[in-house]
Design an enzyme around this catalytic site. Structure first.
Site, PDB file in Angstrom:
ATOM      1  N   CYS A 146       0.842  -1.190   0.000  1.00  0.00           N
ATOM      2  CA  CYS A 146       0.000   0.000   0.000  1.00  0.00           C
ATOM      3  C   CYS A 146       0.884   1.250   0.000  1.00  0.00           C
ATOM      4  CB  CYS A 146      -0.947   0.104   1.173  1.00  0.00           C
ATOM      5  SG  CYS A 146      -2.151  -1.209   1.240  1.00  0.00           S
ATOM      6  N   ARG A 184       4.124  -0.533  -4.662  1.00  0.00           N
ATOM      7  CA  ARG A 184       3.783  -0.992  -3.312  1.00  0.00           C
ATOM      8  C   ARG A 184       2.439  -1.716  -3.258  1.00  0.00           C
ATOM      9  NH1 ARG A 184       6.922   1.567   0.530  1.00  0.00           N
ATOM     10  NH2 ARG A 184       5.427   1.014   2.150  1.00  0.00           N
ATOM     11  N   TRP A 228      -2.771  -2.697  -1.759  1.00  0.00           N
ATOM     12  CA  TRP A 228      -2.475  -4.131  -1.857  1.00  0.00           C
ATOM     13  C   TRP A 228      -3.405  -4.763  -0.835  1.00  0.00           C
ATOM     14  CZ3 TRP A 228      -0.746  -8.168   1.229  1.00  0.00           C
ATOM     15  CH2 TRP A 228      -0.261  -9.299   0.552  1.00  0.00           C
ATOM     16  N   ASN A 231      -1.978   2.406   5.512  1.00  0.00           N
ATOM     17  CA  ASN A 231      -1.122   1.285   5.124  1.00  0.00           C
ATOM     18  C   ASN A 231      -0.882   0.485   6.393  1.00  0.00           C
ATOM     19  OD1 ASN A 231       0.956  -0.376   4.236  1.00  0.00           O
ATOM     20  ND2 ASN A 231       2.507   1.221   4.395  1.00  0.00           N
ATOM     21  N   GLY A 232      -1.132  -0.815   6.361  1.00  0.00           N
ATOM     22  CA  GLY A 232      -0.927  -1.642   7.548  1.00  0.00           C
ATOM     23  C   GLY A 232      -2.166  -2.444   7.864  1.00  0.00           C
ATOM     24  N   GLU A 238      17.071 -18.497  -5.455  1.00  0.00           N
ATOM     25  CA  GLU A 238      16.757 -17.147  -5.905  1.00  0.00           C
ATOM     26  C   GLU A 238      16.293 -17.167  -7.370  1.00  0.00           C
ATOM     27  OE1 GLU A 238      16.057 -14.503  -4.622  1.00  0.00           O
ATOM     28  OE2 GLU A 238      16.301 -13.017  -6.178  1.00  0.00           O
ATOM     29  N   LYS A 242      12.584 -15.922  -8.753  1.00  0.00           N
ATOM     30  CA  LYS A 242      12.383 -14.898  -9.811  1.00  0.00           C
ATOM     31  C   LYS A 242      11.385 -15.393 -10.848  1.00  0.00           C
ATOM     32  CE  LYS A 242      13.689 -12.375  -8.157  1.00  0.00           C
ATOM     33  NZ  LYS A 242      14.003 -11.706  -7.062  1.00  0.00           N
ATOM     34  N   GLU A 261       7.889 -15.397  -9.437  1.00  0.00           N
ATOM     35  CA  GLU A 261       7.371 -14.051  -9.193  1.00  0.00           C
ATOM     36  C   GLU A 261       6.878 -13.379 -10.459  1.00  0.00           C
ATOM     37  OE1 GLU A 261       9.642 -11.886  -5.559  1.00  0.00           O
ATOM     38  OE2 GLU A 261      10.917 -12.402  -7.233  1.00  0.00           O
ATOM     39  N   HIS A 321      15.186 -37.877  -3.311  1.00  0.00           N
ATOM     40  CA  HIS A 321      14.403 -38.165  -2.111  1.00  0.00           C
ATOM     41  C   HIS A 321      12.967 -37.674  -2.249  1.00  0.00           C
ATOM     42  CE1 HIS A 321      17.947 -39.656  -0.126  1.00  0.00           C
ATOM     43  NE2 HIS A 321      18.606 -38.553  -0.493  1.00  0.00           N
ATOM     44  N   LYS A 365       6.075  -4.696  -3.269  1.00  0.00           N
ATOM     45  CA  LYS A 365       7.518  -4.526  -3.055  1.00  0.00           C
ATOM     46  C   LYS A 365       7.875  -4.492  -1.570  1.00  0.00           C
ATOM     47  CE  LYS A 365      11.655  -3.462  -4.597  1.00  0.00           C
ATOM     48  NZ  LYS A 365      12.295  -4.707  -5.040  1.00  0.00           N
TER      49      LYS A 365
HETATM   50  C1  G6P Z   1       8.633  -8.751  -0.803  1.00  0.00           C
HETATM   51  C2  G6P Z   1       9.249  -8.430  -2.136  1.00  0.00           C
HETATM   52  C3  G6P Z   1      10.514  -9.262  -2.305  1.00  0.00           C
HETATM   53  C4  G6P Z   1      11.467  -9.024  -1.146  1.00  0.00           C
HETATM   54  C5  G6P Z   1      10.797  -9.293   0.205  1.00  0.00           C
HETATM   55  C6  G6P Z   1      11.650  -8.808   1.363  1.00  0.00           C
HETATM   56  O1  G6P Z   1       8.137 -10.044  -0.803  1.00  0.00           O
HETATM   57  O2  G6P Z   1       8.355  -8.684  -3.179  1.00  0.00           O
HETATM   58  O3  G6P Z   1      11.154  -8.889  -3.505  1.00  0.00           O
HETATM   59  O4  G6P Z   1      12.575  -9.834  -1.274  1.00  0.00           O
HETATM   60  O5  G6P Z   1       9.561  -8.580   0.273  1.00  0.00           O
HETATM   61  O6  G6P Z   1      11.768  -7.413   1.277  1.00  0.00           O
HETATM   62  P1  G6P Z   1      12.908  -6.553   1.911  1.00  0.00           P
HETATM   63  O7  G6P Z   1      12.544  -5.139   1.558  1.00  0.00           O
HETATM   64  O8  G6P Z   1      12.871  -6.799   3.395  1.00  0.00           O
HETATM   65  O9  G6P Z   1      14.190  -6.981   1.321  1.00  0.00           O
END
Ligand code: G6P
Length: 611
Positions: A2, A27, A74, A100-101, A484, A488, A491, A507, A606
């Protein structure tokens, strides 16, 4: 998670609010809205979907006014819909609120207010704040006093922007556990969840702390603590460039941010390592020999991509500095009563510096007298301000929801911290340090090479676009980077993908391998090459298609797999960082070919400021 923006001044608020929201859309982007005070009443516009829907609505409904609040959402409570969008208002439009929250006790308050005759129209927790404000205000408490009373009553996390019909010249903001900055202009002031939203307008900002309330007029900003005492706050001058938050000719922020990596790595290395010094410059971070003597336990805690960087940190510190490290995701760590005392070092990793779970992990550690070192990107963020020591990765604003450049910089930070600890504790000789330094110094050039030769990733993305299940496999650091890479792809391309330690495949997950399952095998760890190769043979024998990500010169792999992406040869510590850029590009091109919304993938945000 948000985005909030607010304006008060002499200009027309709607366009300024829309401009701010466009910079905050990363956001949250399932709906957006603005409330604008025109001097006599508050006008409201809100629309489900991306900001463009609200913009169209605004074209047809020209609302005017010189004060207002805006929000991009969001969804947490209630599905994305027009009615659940913010701002929320009291029934007679006396009060408008953006939030926001999460207000955790909203059900209880909602029941009480409903019993008093308040009618709720949305499913959100935020609407409770609008009605509760209205309730106190109508009892004769002033605007500010009503805000204080609301804050006494609500529990949970919030950044709030509030306007009141009777106060056309006032905007009130409050925060607890969610970010909020106040921008100071000339005859105008702003609030925002994040600096890029107001950077076109001002570079002078105040960070609001938890439990503080700000009364903002066009010529004044007054900040109060929870006891209603005025507090002095130093102004922070934002010195990064506005271009850093713009696309700069790239199709997507993600691609731009991938391309920024060589420079970011170069910058952080040049600050932290000098050619003629056998040490890392950690500038006052308390990790000297004497500090380390007092540490007998290290935790690394983070979420999402930052957690993967943390796993790399754990691997390196254990393998090189020979200190046991526990790495954990913050949402688990915070509820498991971790063993913490003054002999514990907690390293938190966070791009935004605002992730709710990571912030709480930090606070738990501090309450238990542990030392906290934060590896953070966002300067002045909550985590940066509350940690004992901060290692800024200096990656500049990362706008793409899927993190790329921050991850690379976090891993480099981990490597530097590991080298530093190893030297301080005598686990590394000067010669080993010089070799590691040379390896790190070669990183920017090698990452550039991968980016310049991105044709292979793009070609293979097209070739494997119809894959239903994807497995990323590797051993050692390759396994951590696989995690990672897999994240990606999930996502941004919405493809089901999993990362597995190559030796663990048999396994269970090998049962999933069938004709044409795509397996991406990372092979940068030469000492583990033969082992991973055996696992490649096992999946090939069961019909999988395999892309190997291997070091230049490794010709033998070609005949064993369907395709190979070669990356520049480098040492074991840095090769996975280079290989990871390949997986970033692969995910990017798959998503591009599939036509997904790369910078704002569905359901994600984000900065996750709720649990
Ligand atoms: C969200 C974002 C990710 C990020 C994670 C942790 O899920 O979409 O890309 O890695 O938060 O965020 P931070 O700001 O704590 O690295």
């Amino acid at each position: 998670m948000c985005g909030i923006v607010g304006y008060i001044g002499s200009k027309q608020a709607p366009s300024i609010l829309m401009e701010g929201l466009s910079k905050l859309e990363y956001r949250g982007y399932d709906s957006a809205g603005i409330a604008v005070h025109d001097g006599t009443k508050i006008n409201l516009l809100k629309a489900q979907g991306k900001l463009v829907n609200l913009a169209k609505m605004l074209e047809n409904n020209q609302i005017q006014g010189k004060a207002g609040i805006g929000h991009t959402r969001w969804a947490t409570h209630g599905a994305p819909s027009d009615i659940n969008s913010h701002p929320h208002m009291s029934e007679d439009r006396m009060i408008a609120v953006v939030h926001n929250g999460i207000i955790e006790n909203y059900m209880e308050i909602k029941e009480e207010l409903s019993a008093k005759g308040y009618r709720f129209v949305s499913e959100t927790d935020t609407e409770t704040v609008a009605h509760l404000m209205d309730y106190y205000y109508k009892q004769g408490h002033g605007f500010l006093e009503s805000v204080f009373m609301v804050l006494e009553r609500i529990e949970g996390a919030y950044a709030l922007g509030i306007i009141c019909k009777d106060y056309p010249d006032t905007l009130i903001a409050a925060r607890k556990n969610c970010p909020l900055v106040i921008g100071k202009g000339q005859g105008e002031n702003f609030i925002a969840s994040d600096i890029p939203a107001i950077l076109h307008r001002t570079r002078e900002v105040y960070f609001l702390n938890d439990n503080e309330v700000a009364v903002i007029k066009k010529d004044s900003i007054d900040i109060f603590d929870r006891d209603k005492n005025k507090v002095d706050r130093d102004i922070f001058h934002v010195n990064w460039d506005i271009d850093a938050a713009e696309k700069g000719g790239y199709d997507h922020f993600m691609l731009k941010e991938i391309n920024e990596q060589p420079k970011i790595v170069q910058d952080v290395l040049s600050i932290r390592m000098k050619e003629d010094e056998d040490e890392i410059n950690l500038e006052g971070i308390s990790l000297r020999k004497d500090d380390l003597k007092n540490i007998d336990r290290i935790y690394i805690v983070a979420c999402g991509t930052a957690y993967h960087a943390g796993l790399v940190g754990k691997y390196l510190i254990e393998r090189i500095a020979r200190i046991p490290v526990v790495a954990d995701v913050a949402s688990e760590f915070r509820y498991k009563d971790p063993i913490l005392d003054e002999r514990t070092l907690l390293i938190v990793v966070s791009q935004s510096g605002e992730t709710a779970d990571t912030l709480e992990a930090l606070r738990i550690a501090k309450r238990n007298k542990a030392r906290v070192l934060a590896i953070v990107n966002a300067v002045g963020s909550s985590i940066a301000r509350e940690a004992d020591d901060v290692f800024y990765i200096l990656a500049g604003p990362e706008i793409s929801v899927a993190s790329t450049k921050a991850f690379t910089a976090q891993v480099v930070a981990m490597e530097l911290i590991c080298l530093h600890i190893s030297m301080e504790t005598g686990k590394m000789t000067k010669a080993e340090f010089s070799a590691a330094r040379a390896e790190l110094n070669s990183l920017p050039g090698r990452i550039s090479e991968v980016i310049q030769k991105c044709g292979e990733e793009s070609k293979l993305a097209e070739k494997y676009i119809n894959s239903k299940n994807v497995f990323y496999i590797g051993r050692g650091l390759d396994y951590l980077i696989s995690m990672e890479g897999s994240l990606k792809l999930k996502e941004i391309a919405y493809l089901h993908s999993e990362a597995y330690a190559a030796g663990e495949l048999k396994h269970g997950p090998i049962a999933m391998i069938e004709d044409s399952t795509l397996v991406i095998a990372m092979l940068t760890q030469e000492e583990l090459f033969e082992k991973t190769l055996s696992n490649i043979k096992e999946v090939k024998a069961r019909g999988a298609k395999v892309i190997a990500i291997a070091l230049n010169g490794n010709d033998s792999i070609k005949s064993q797999v369907d395709d190979v992406i070669y990356v520049p040869r480098s040492g074991w510590m840095t090769a996975p960082i280079i290989a990871n850029v390949t997986t970033q590009l692969f995910a990017y091109y798959v998503a591009k070919a599939l036509g997904t919304d790369i910078d704002q993938p569905r359901n994600l945000a984000k900065s996750v400021t709720v649990e």
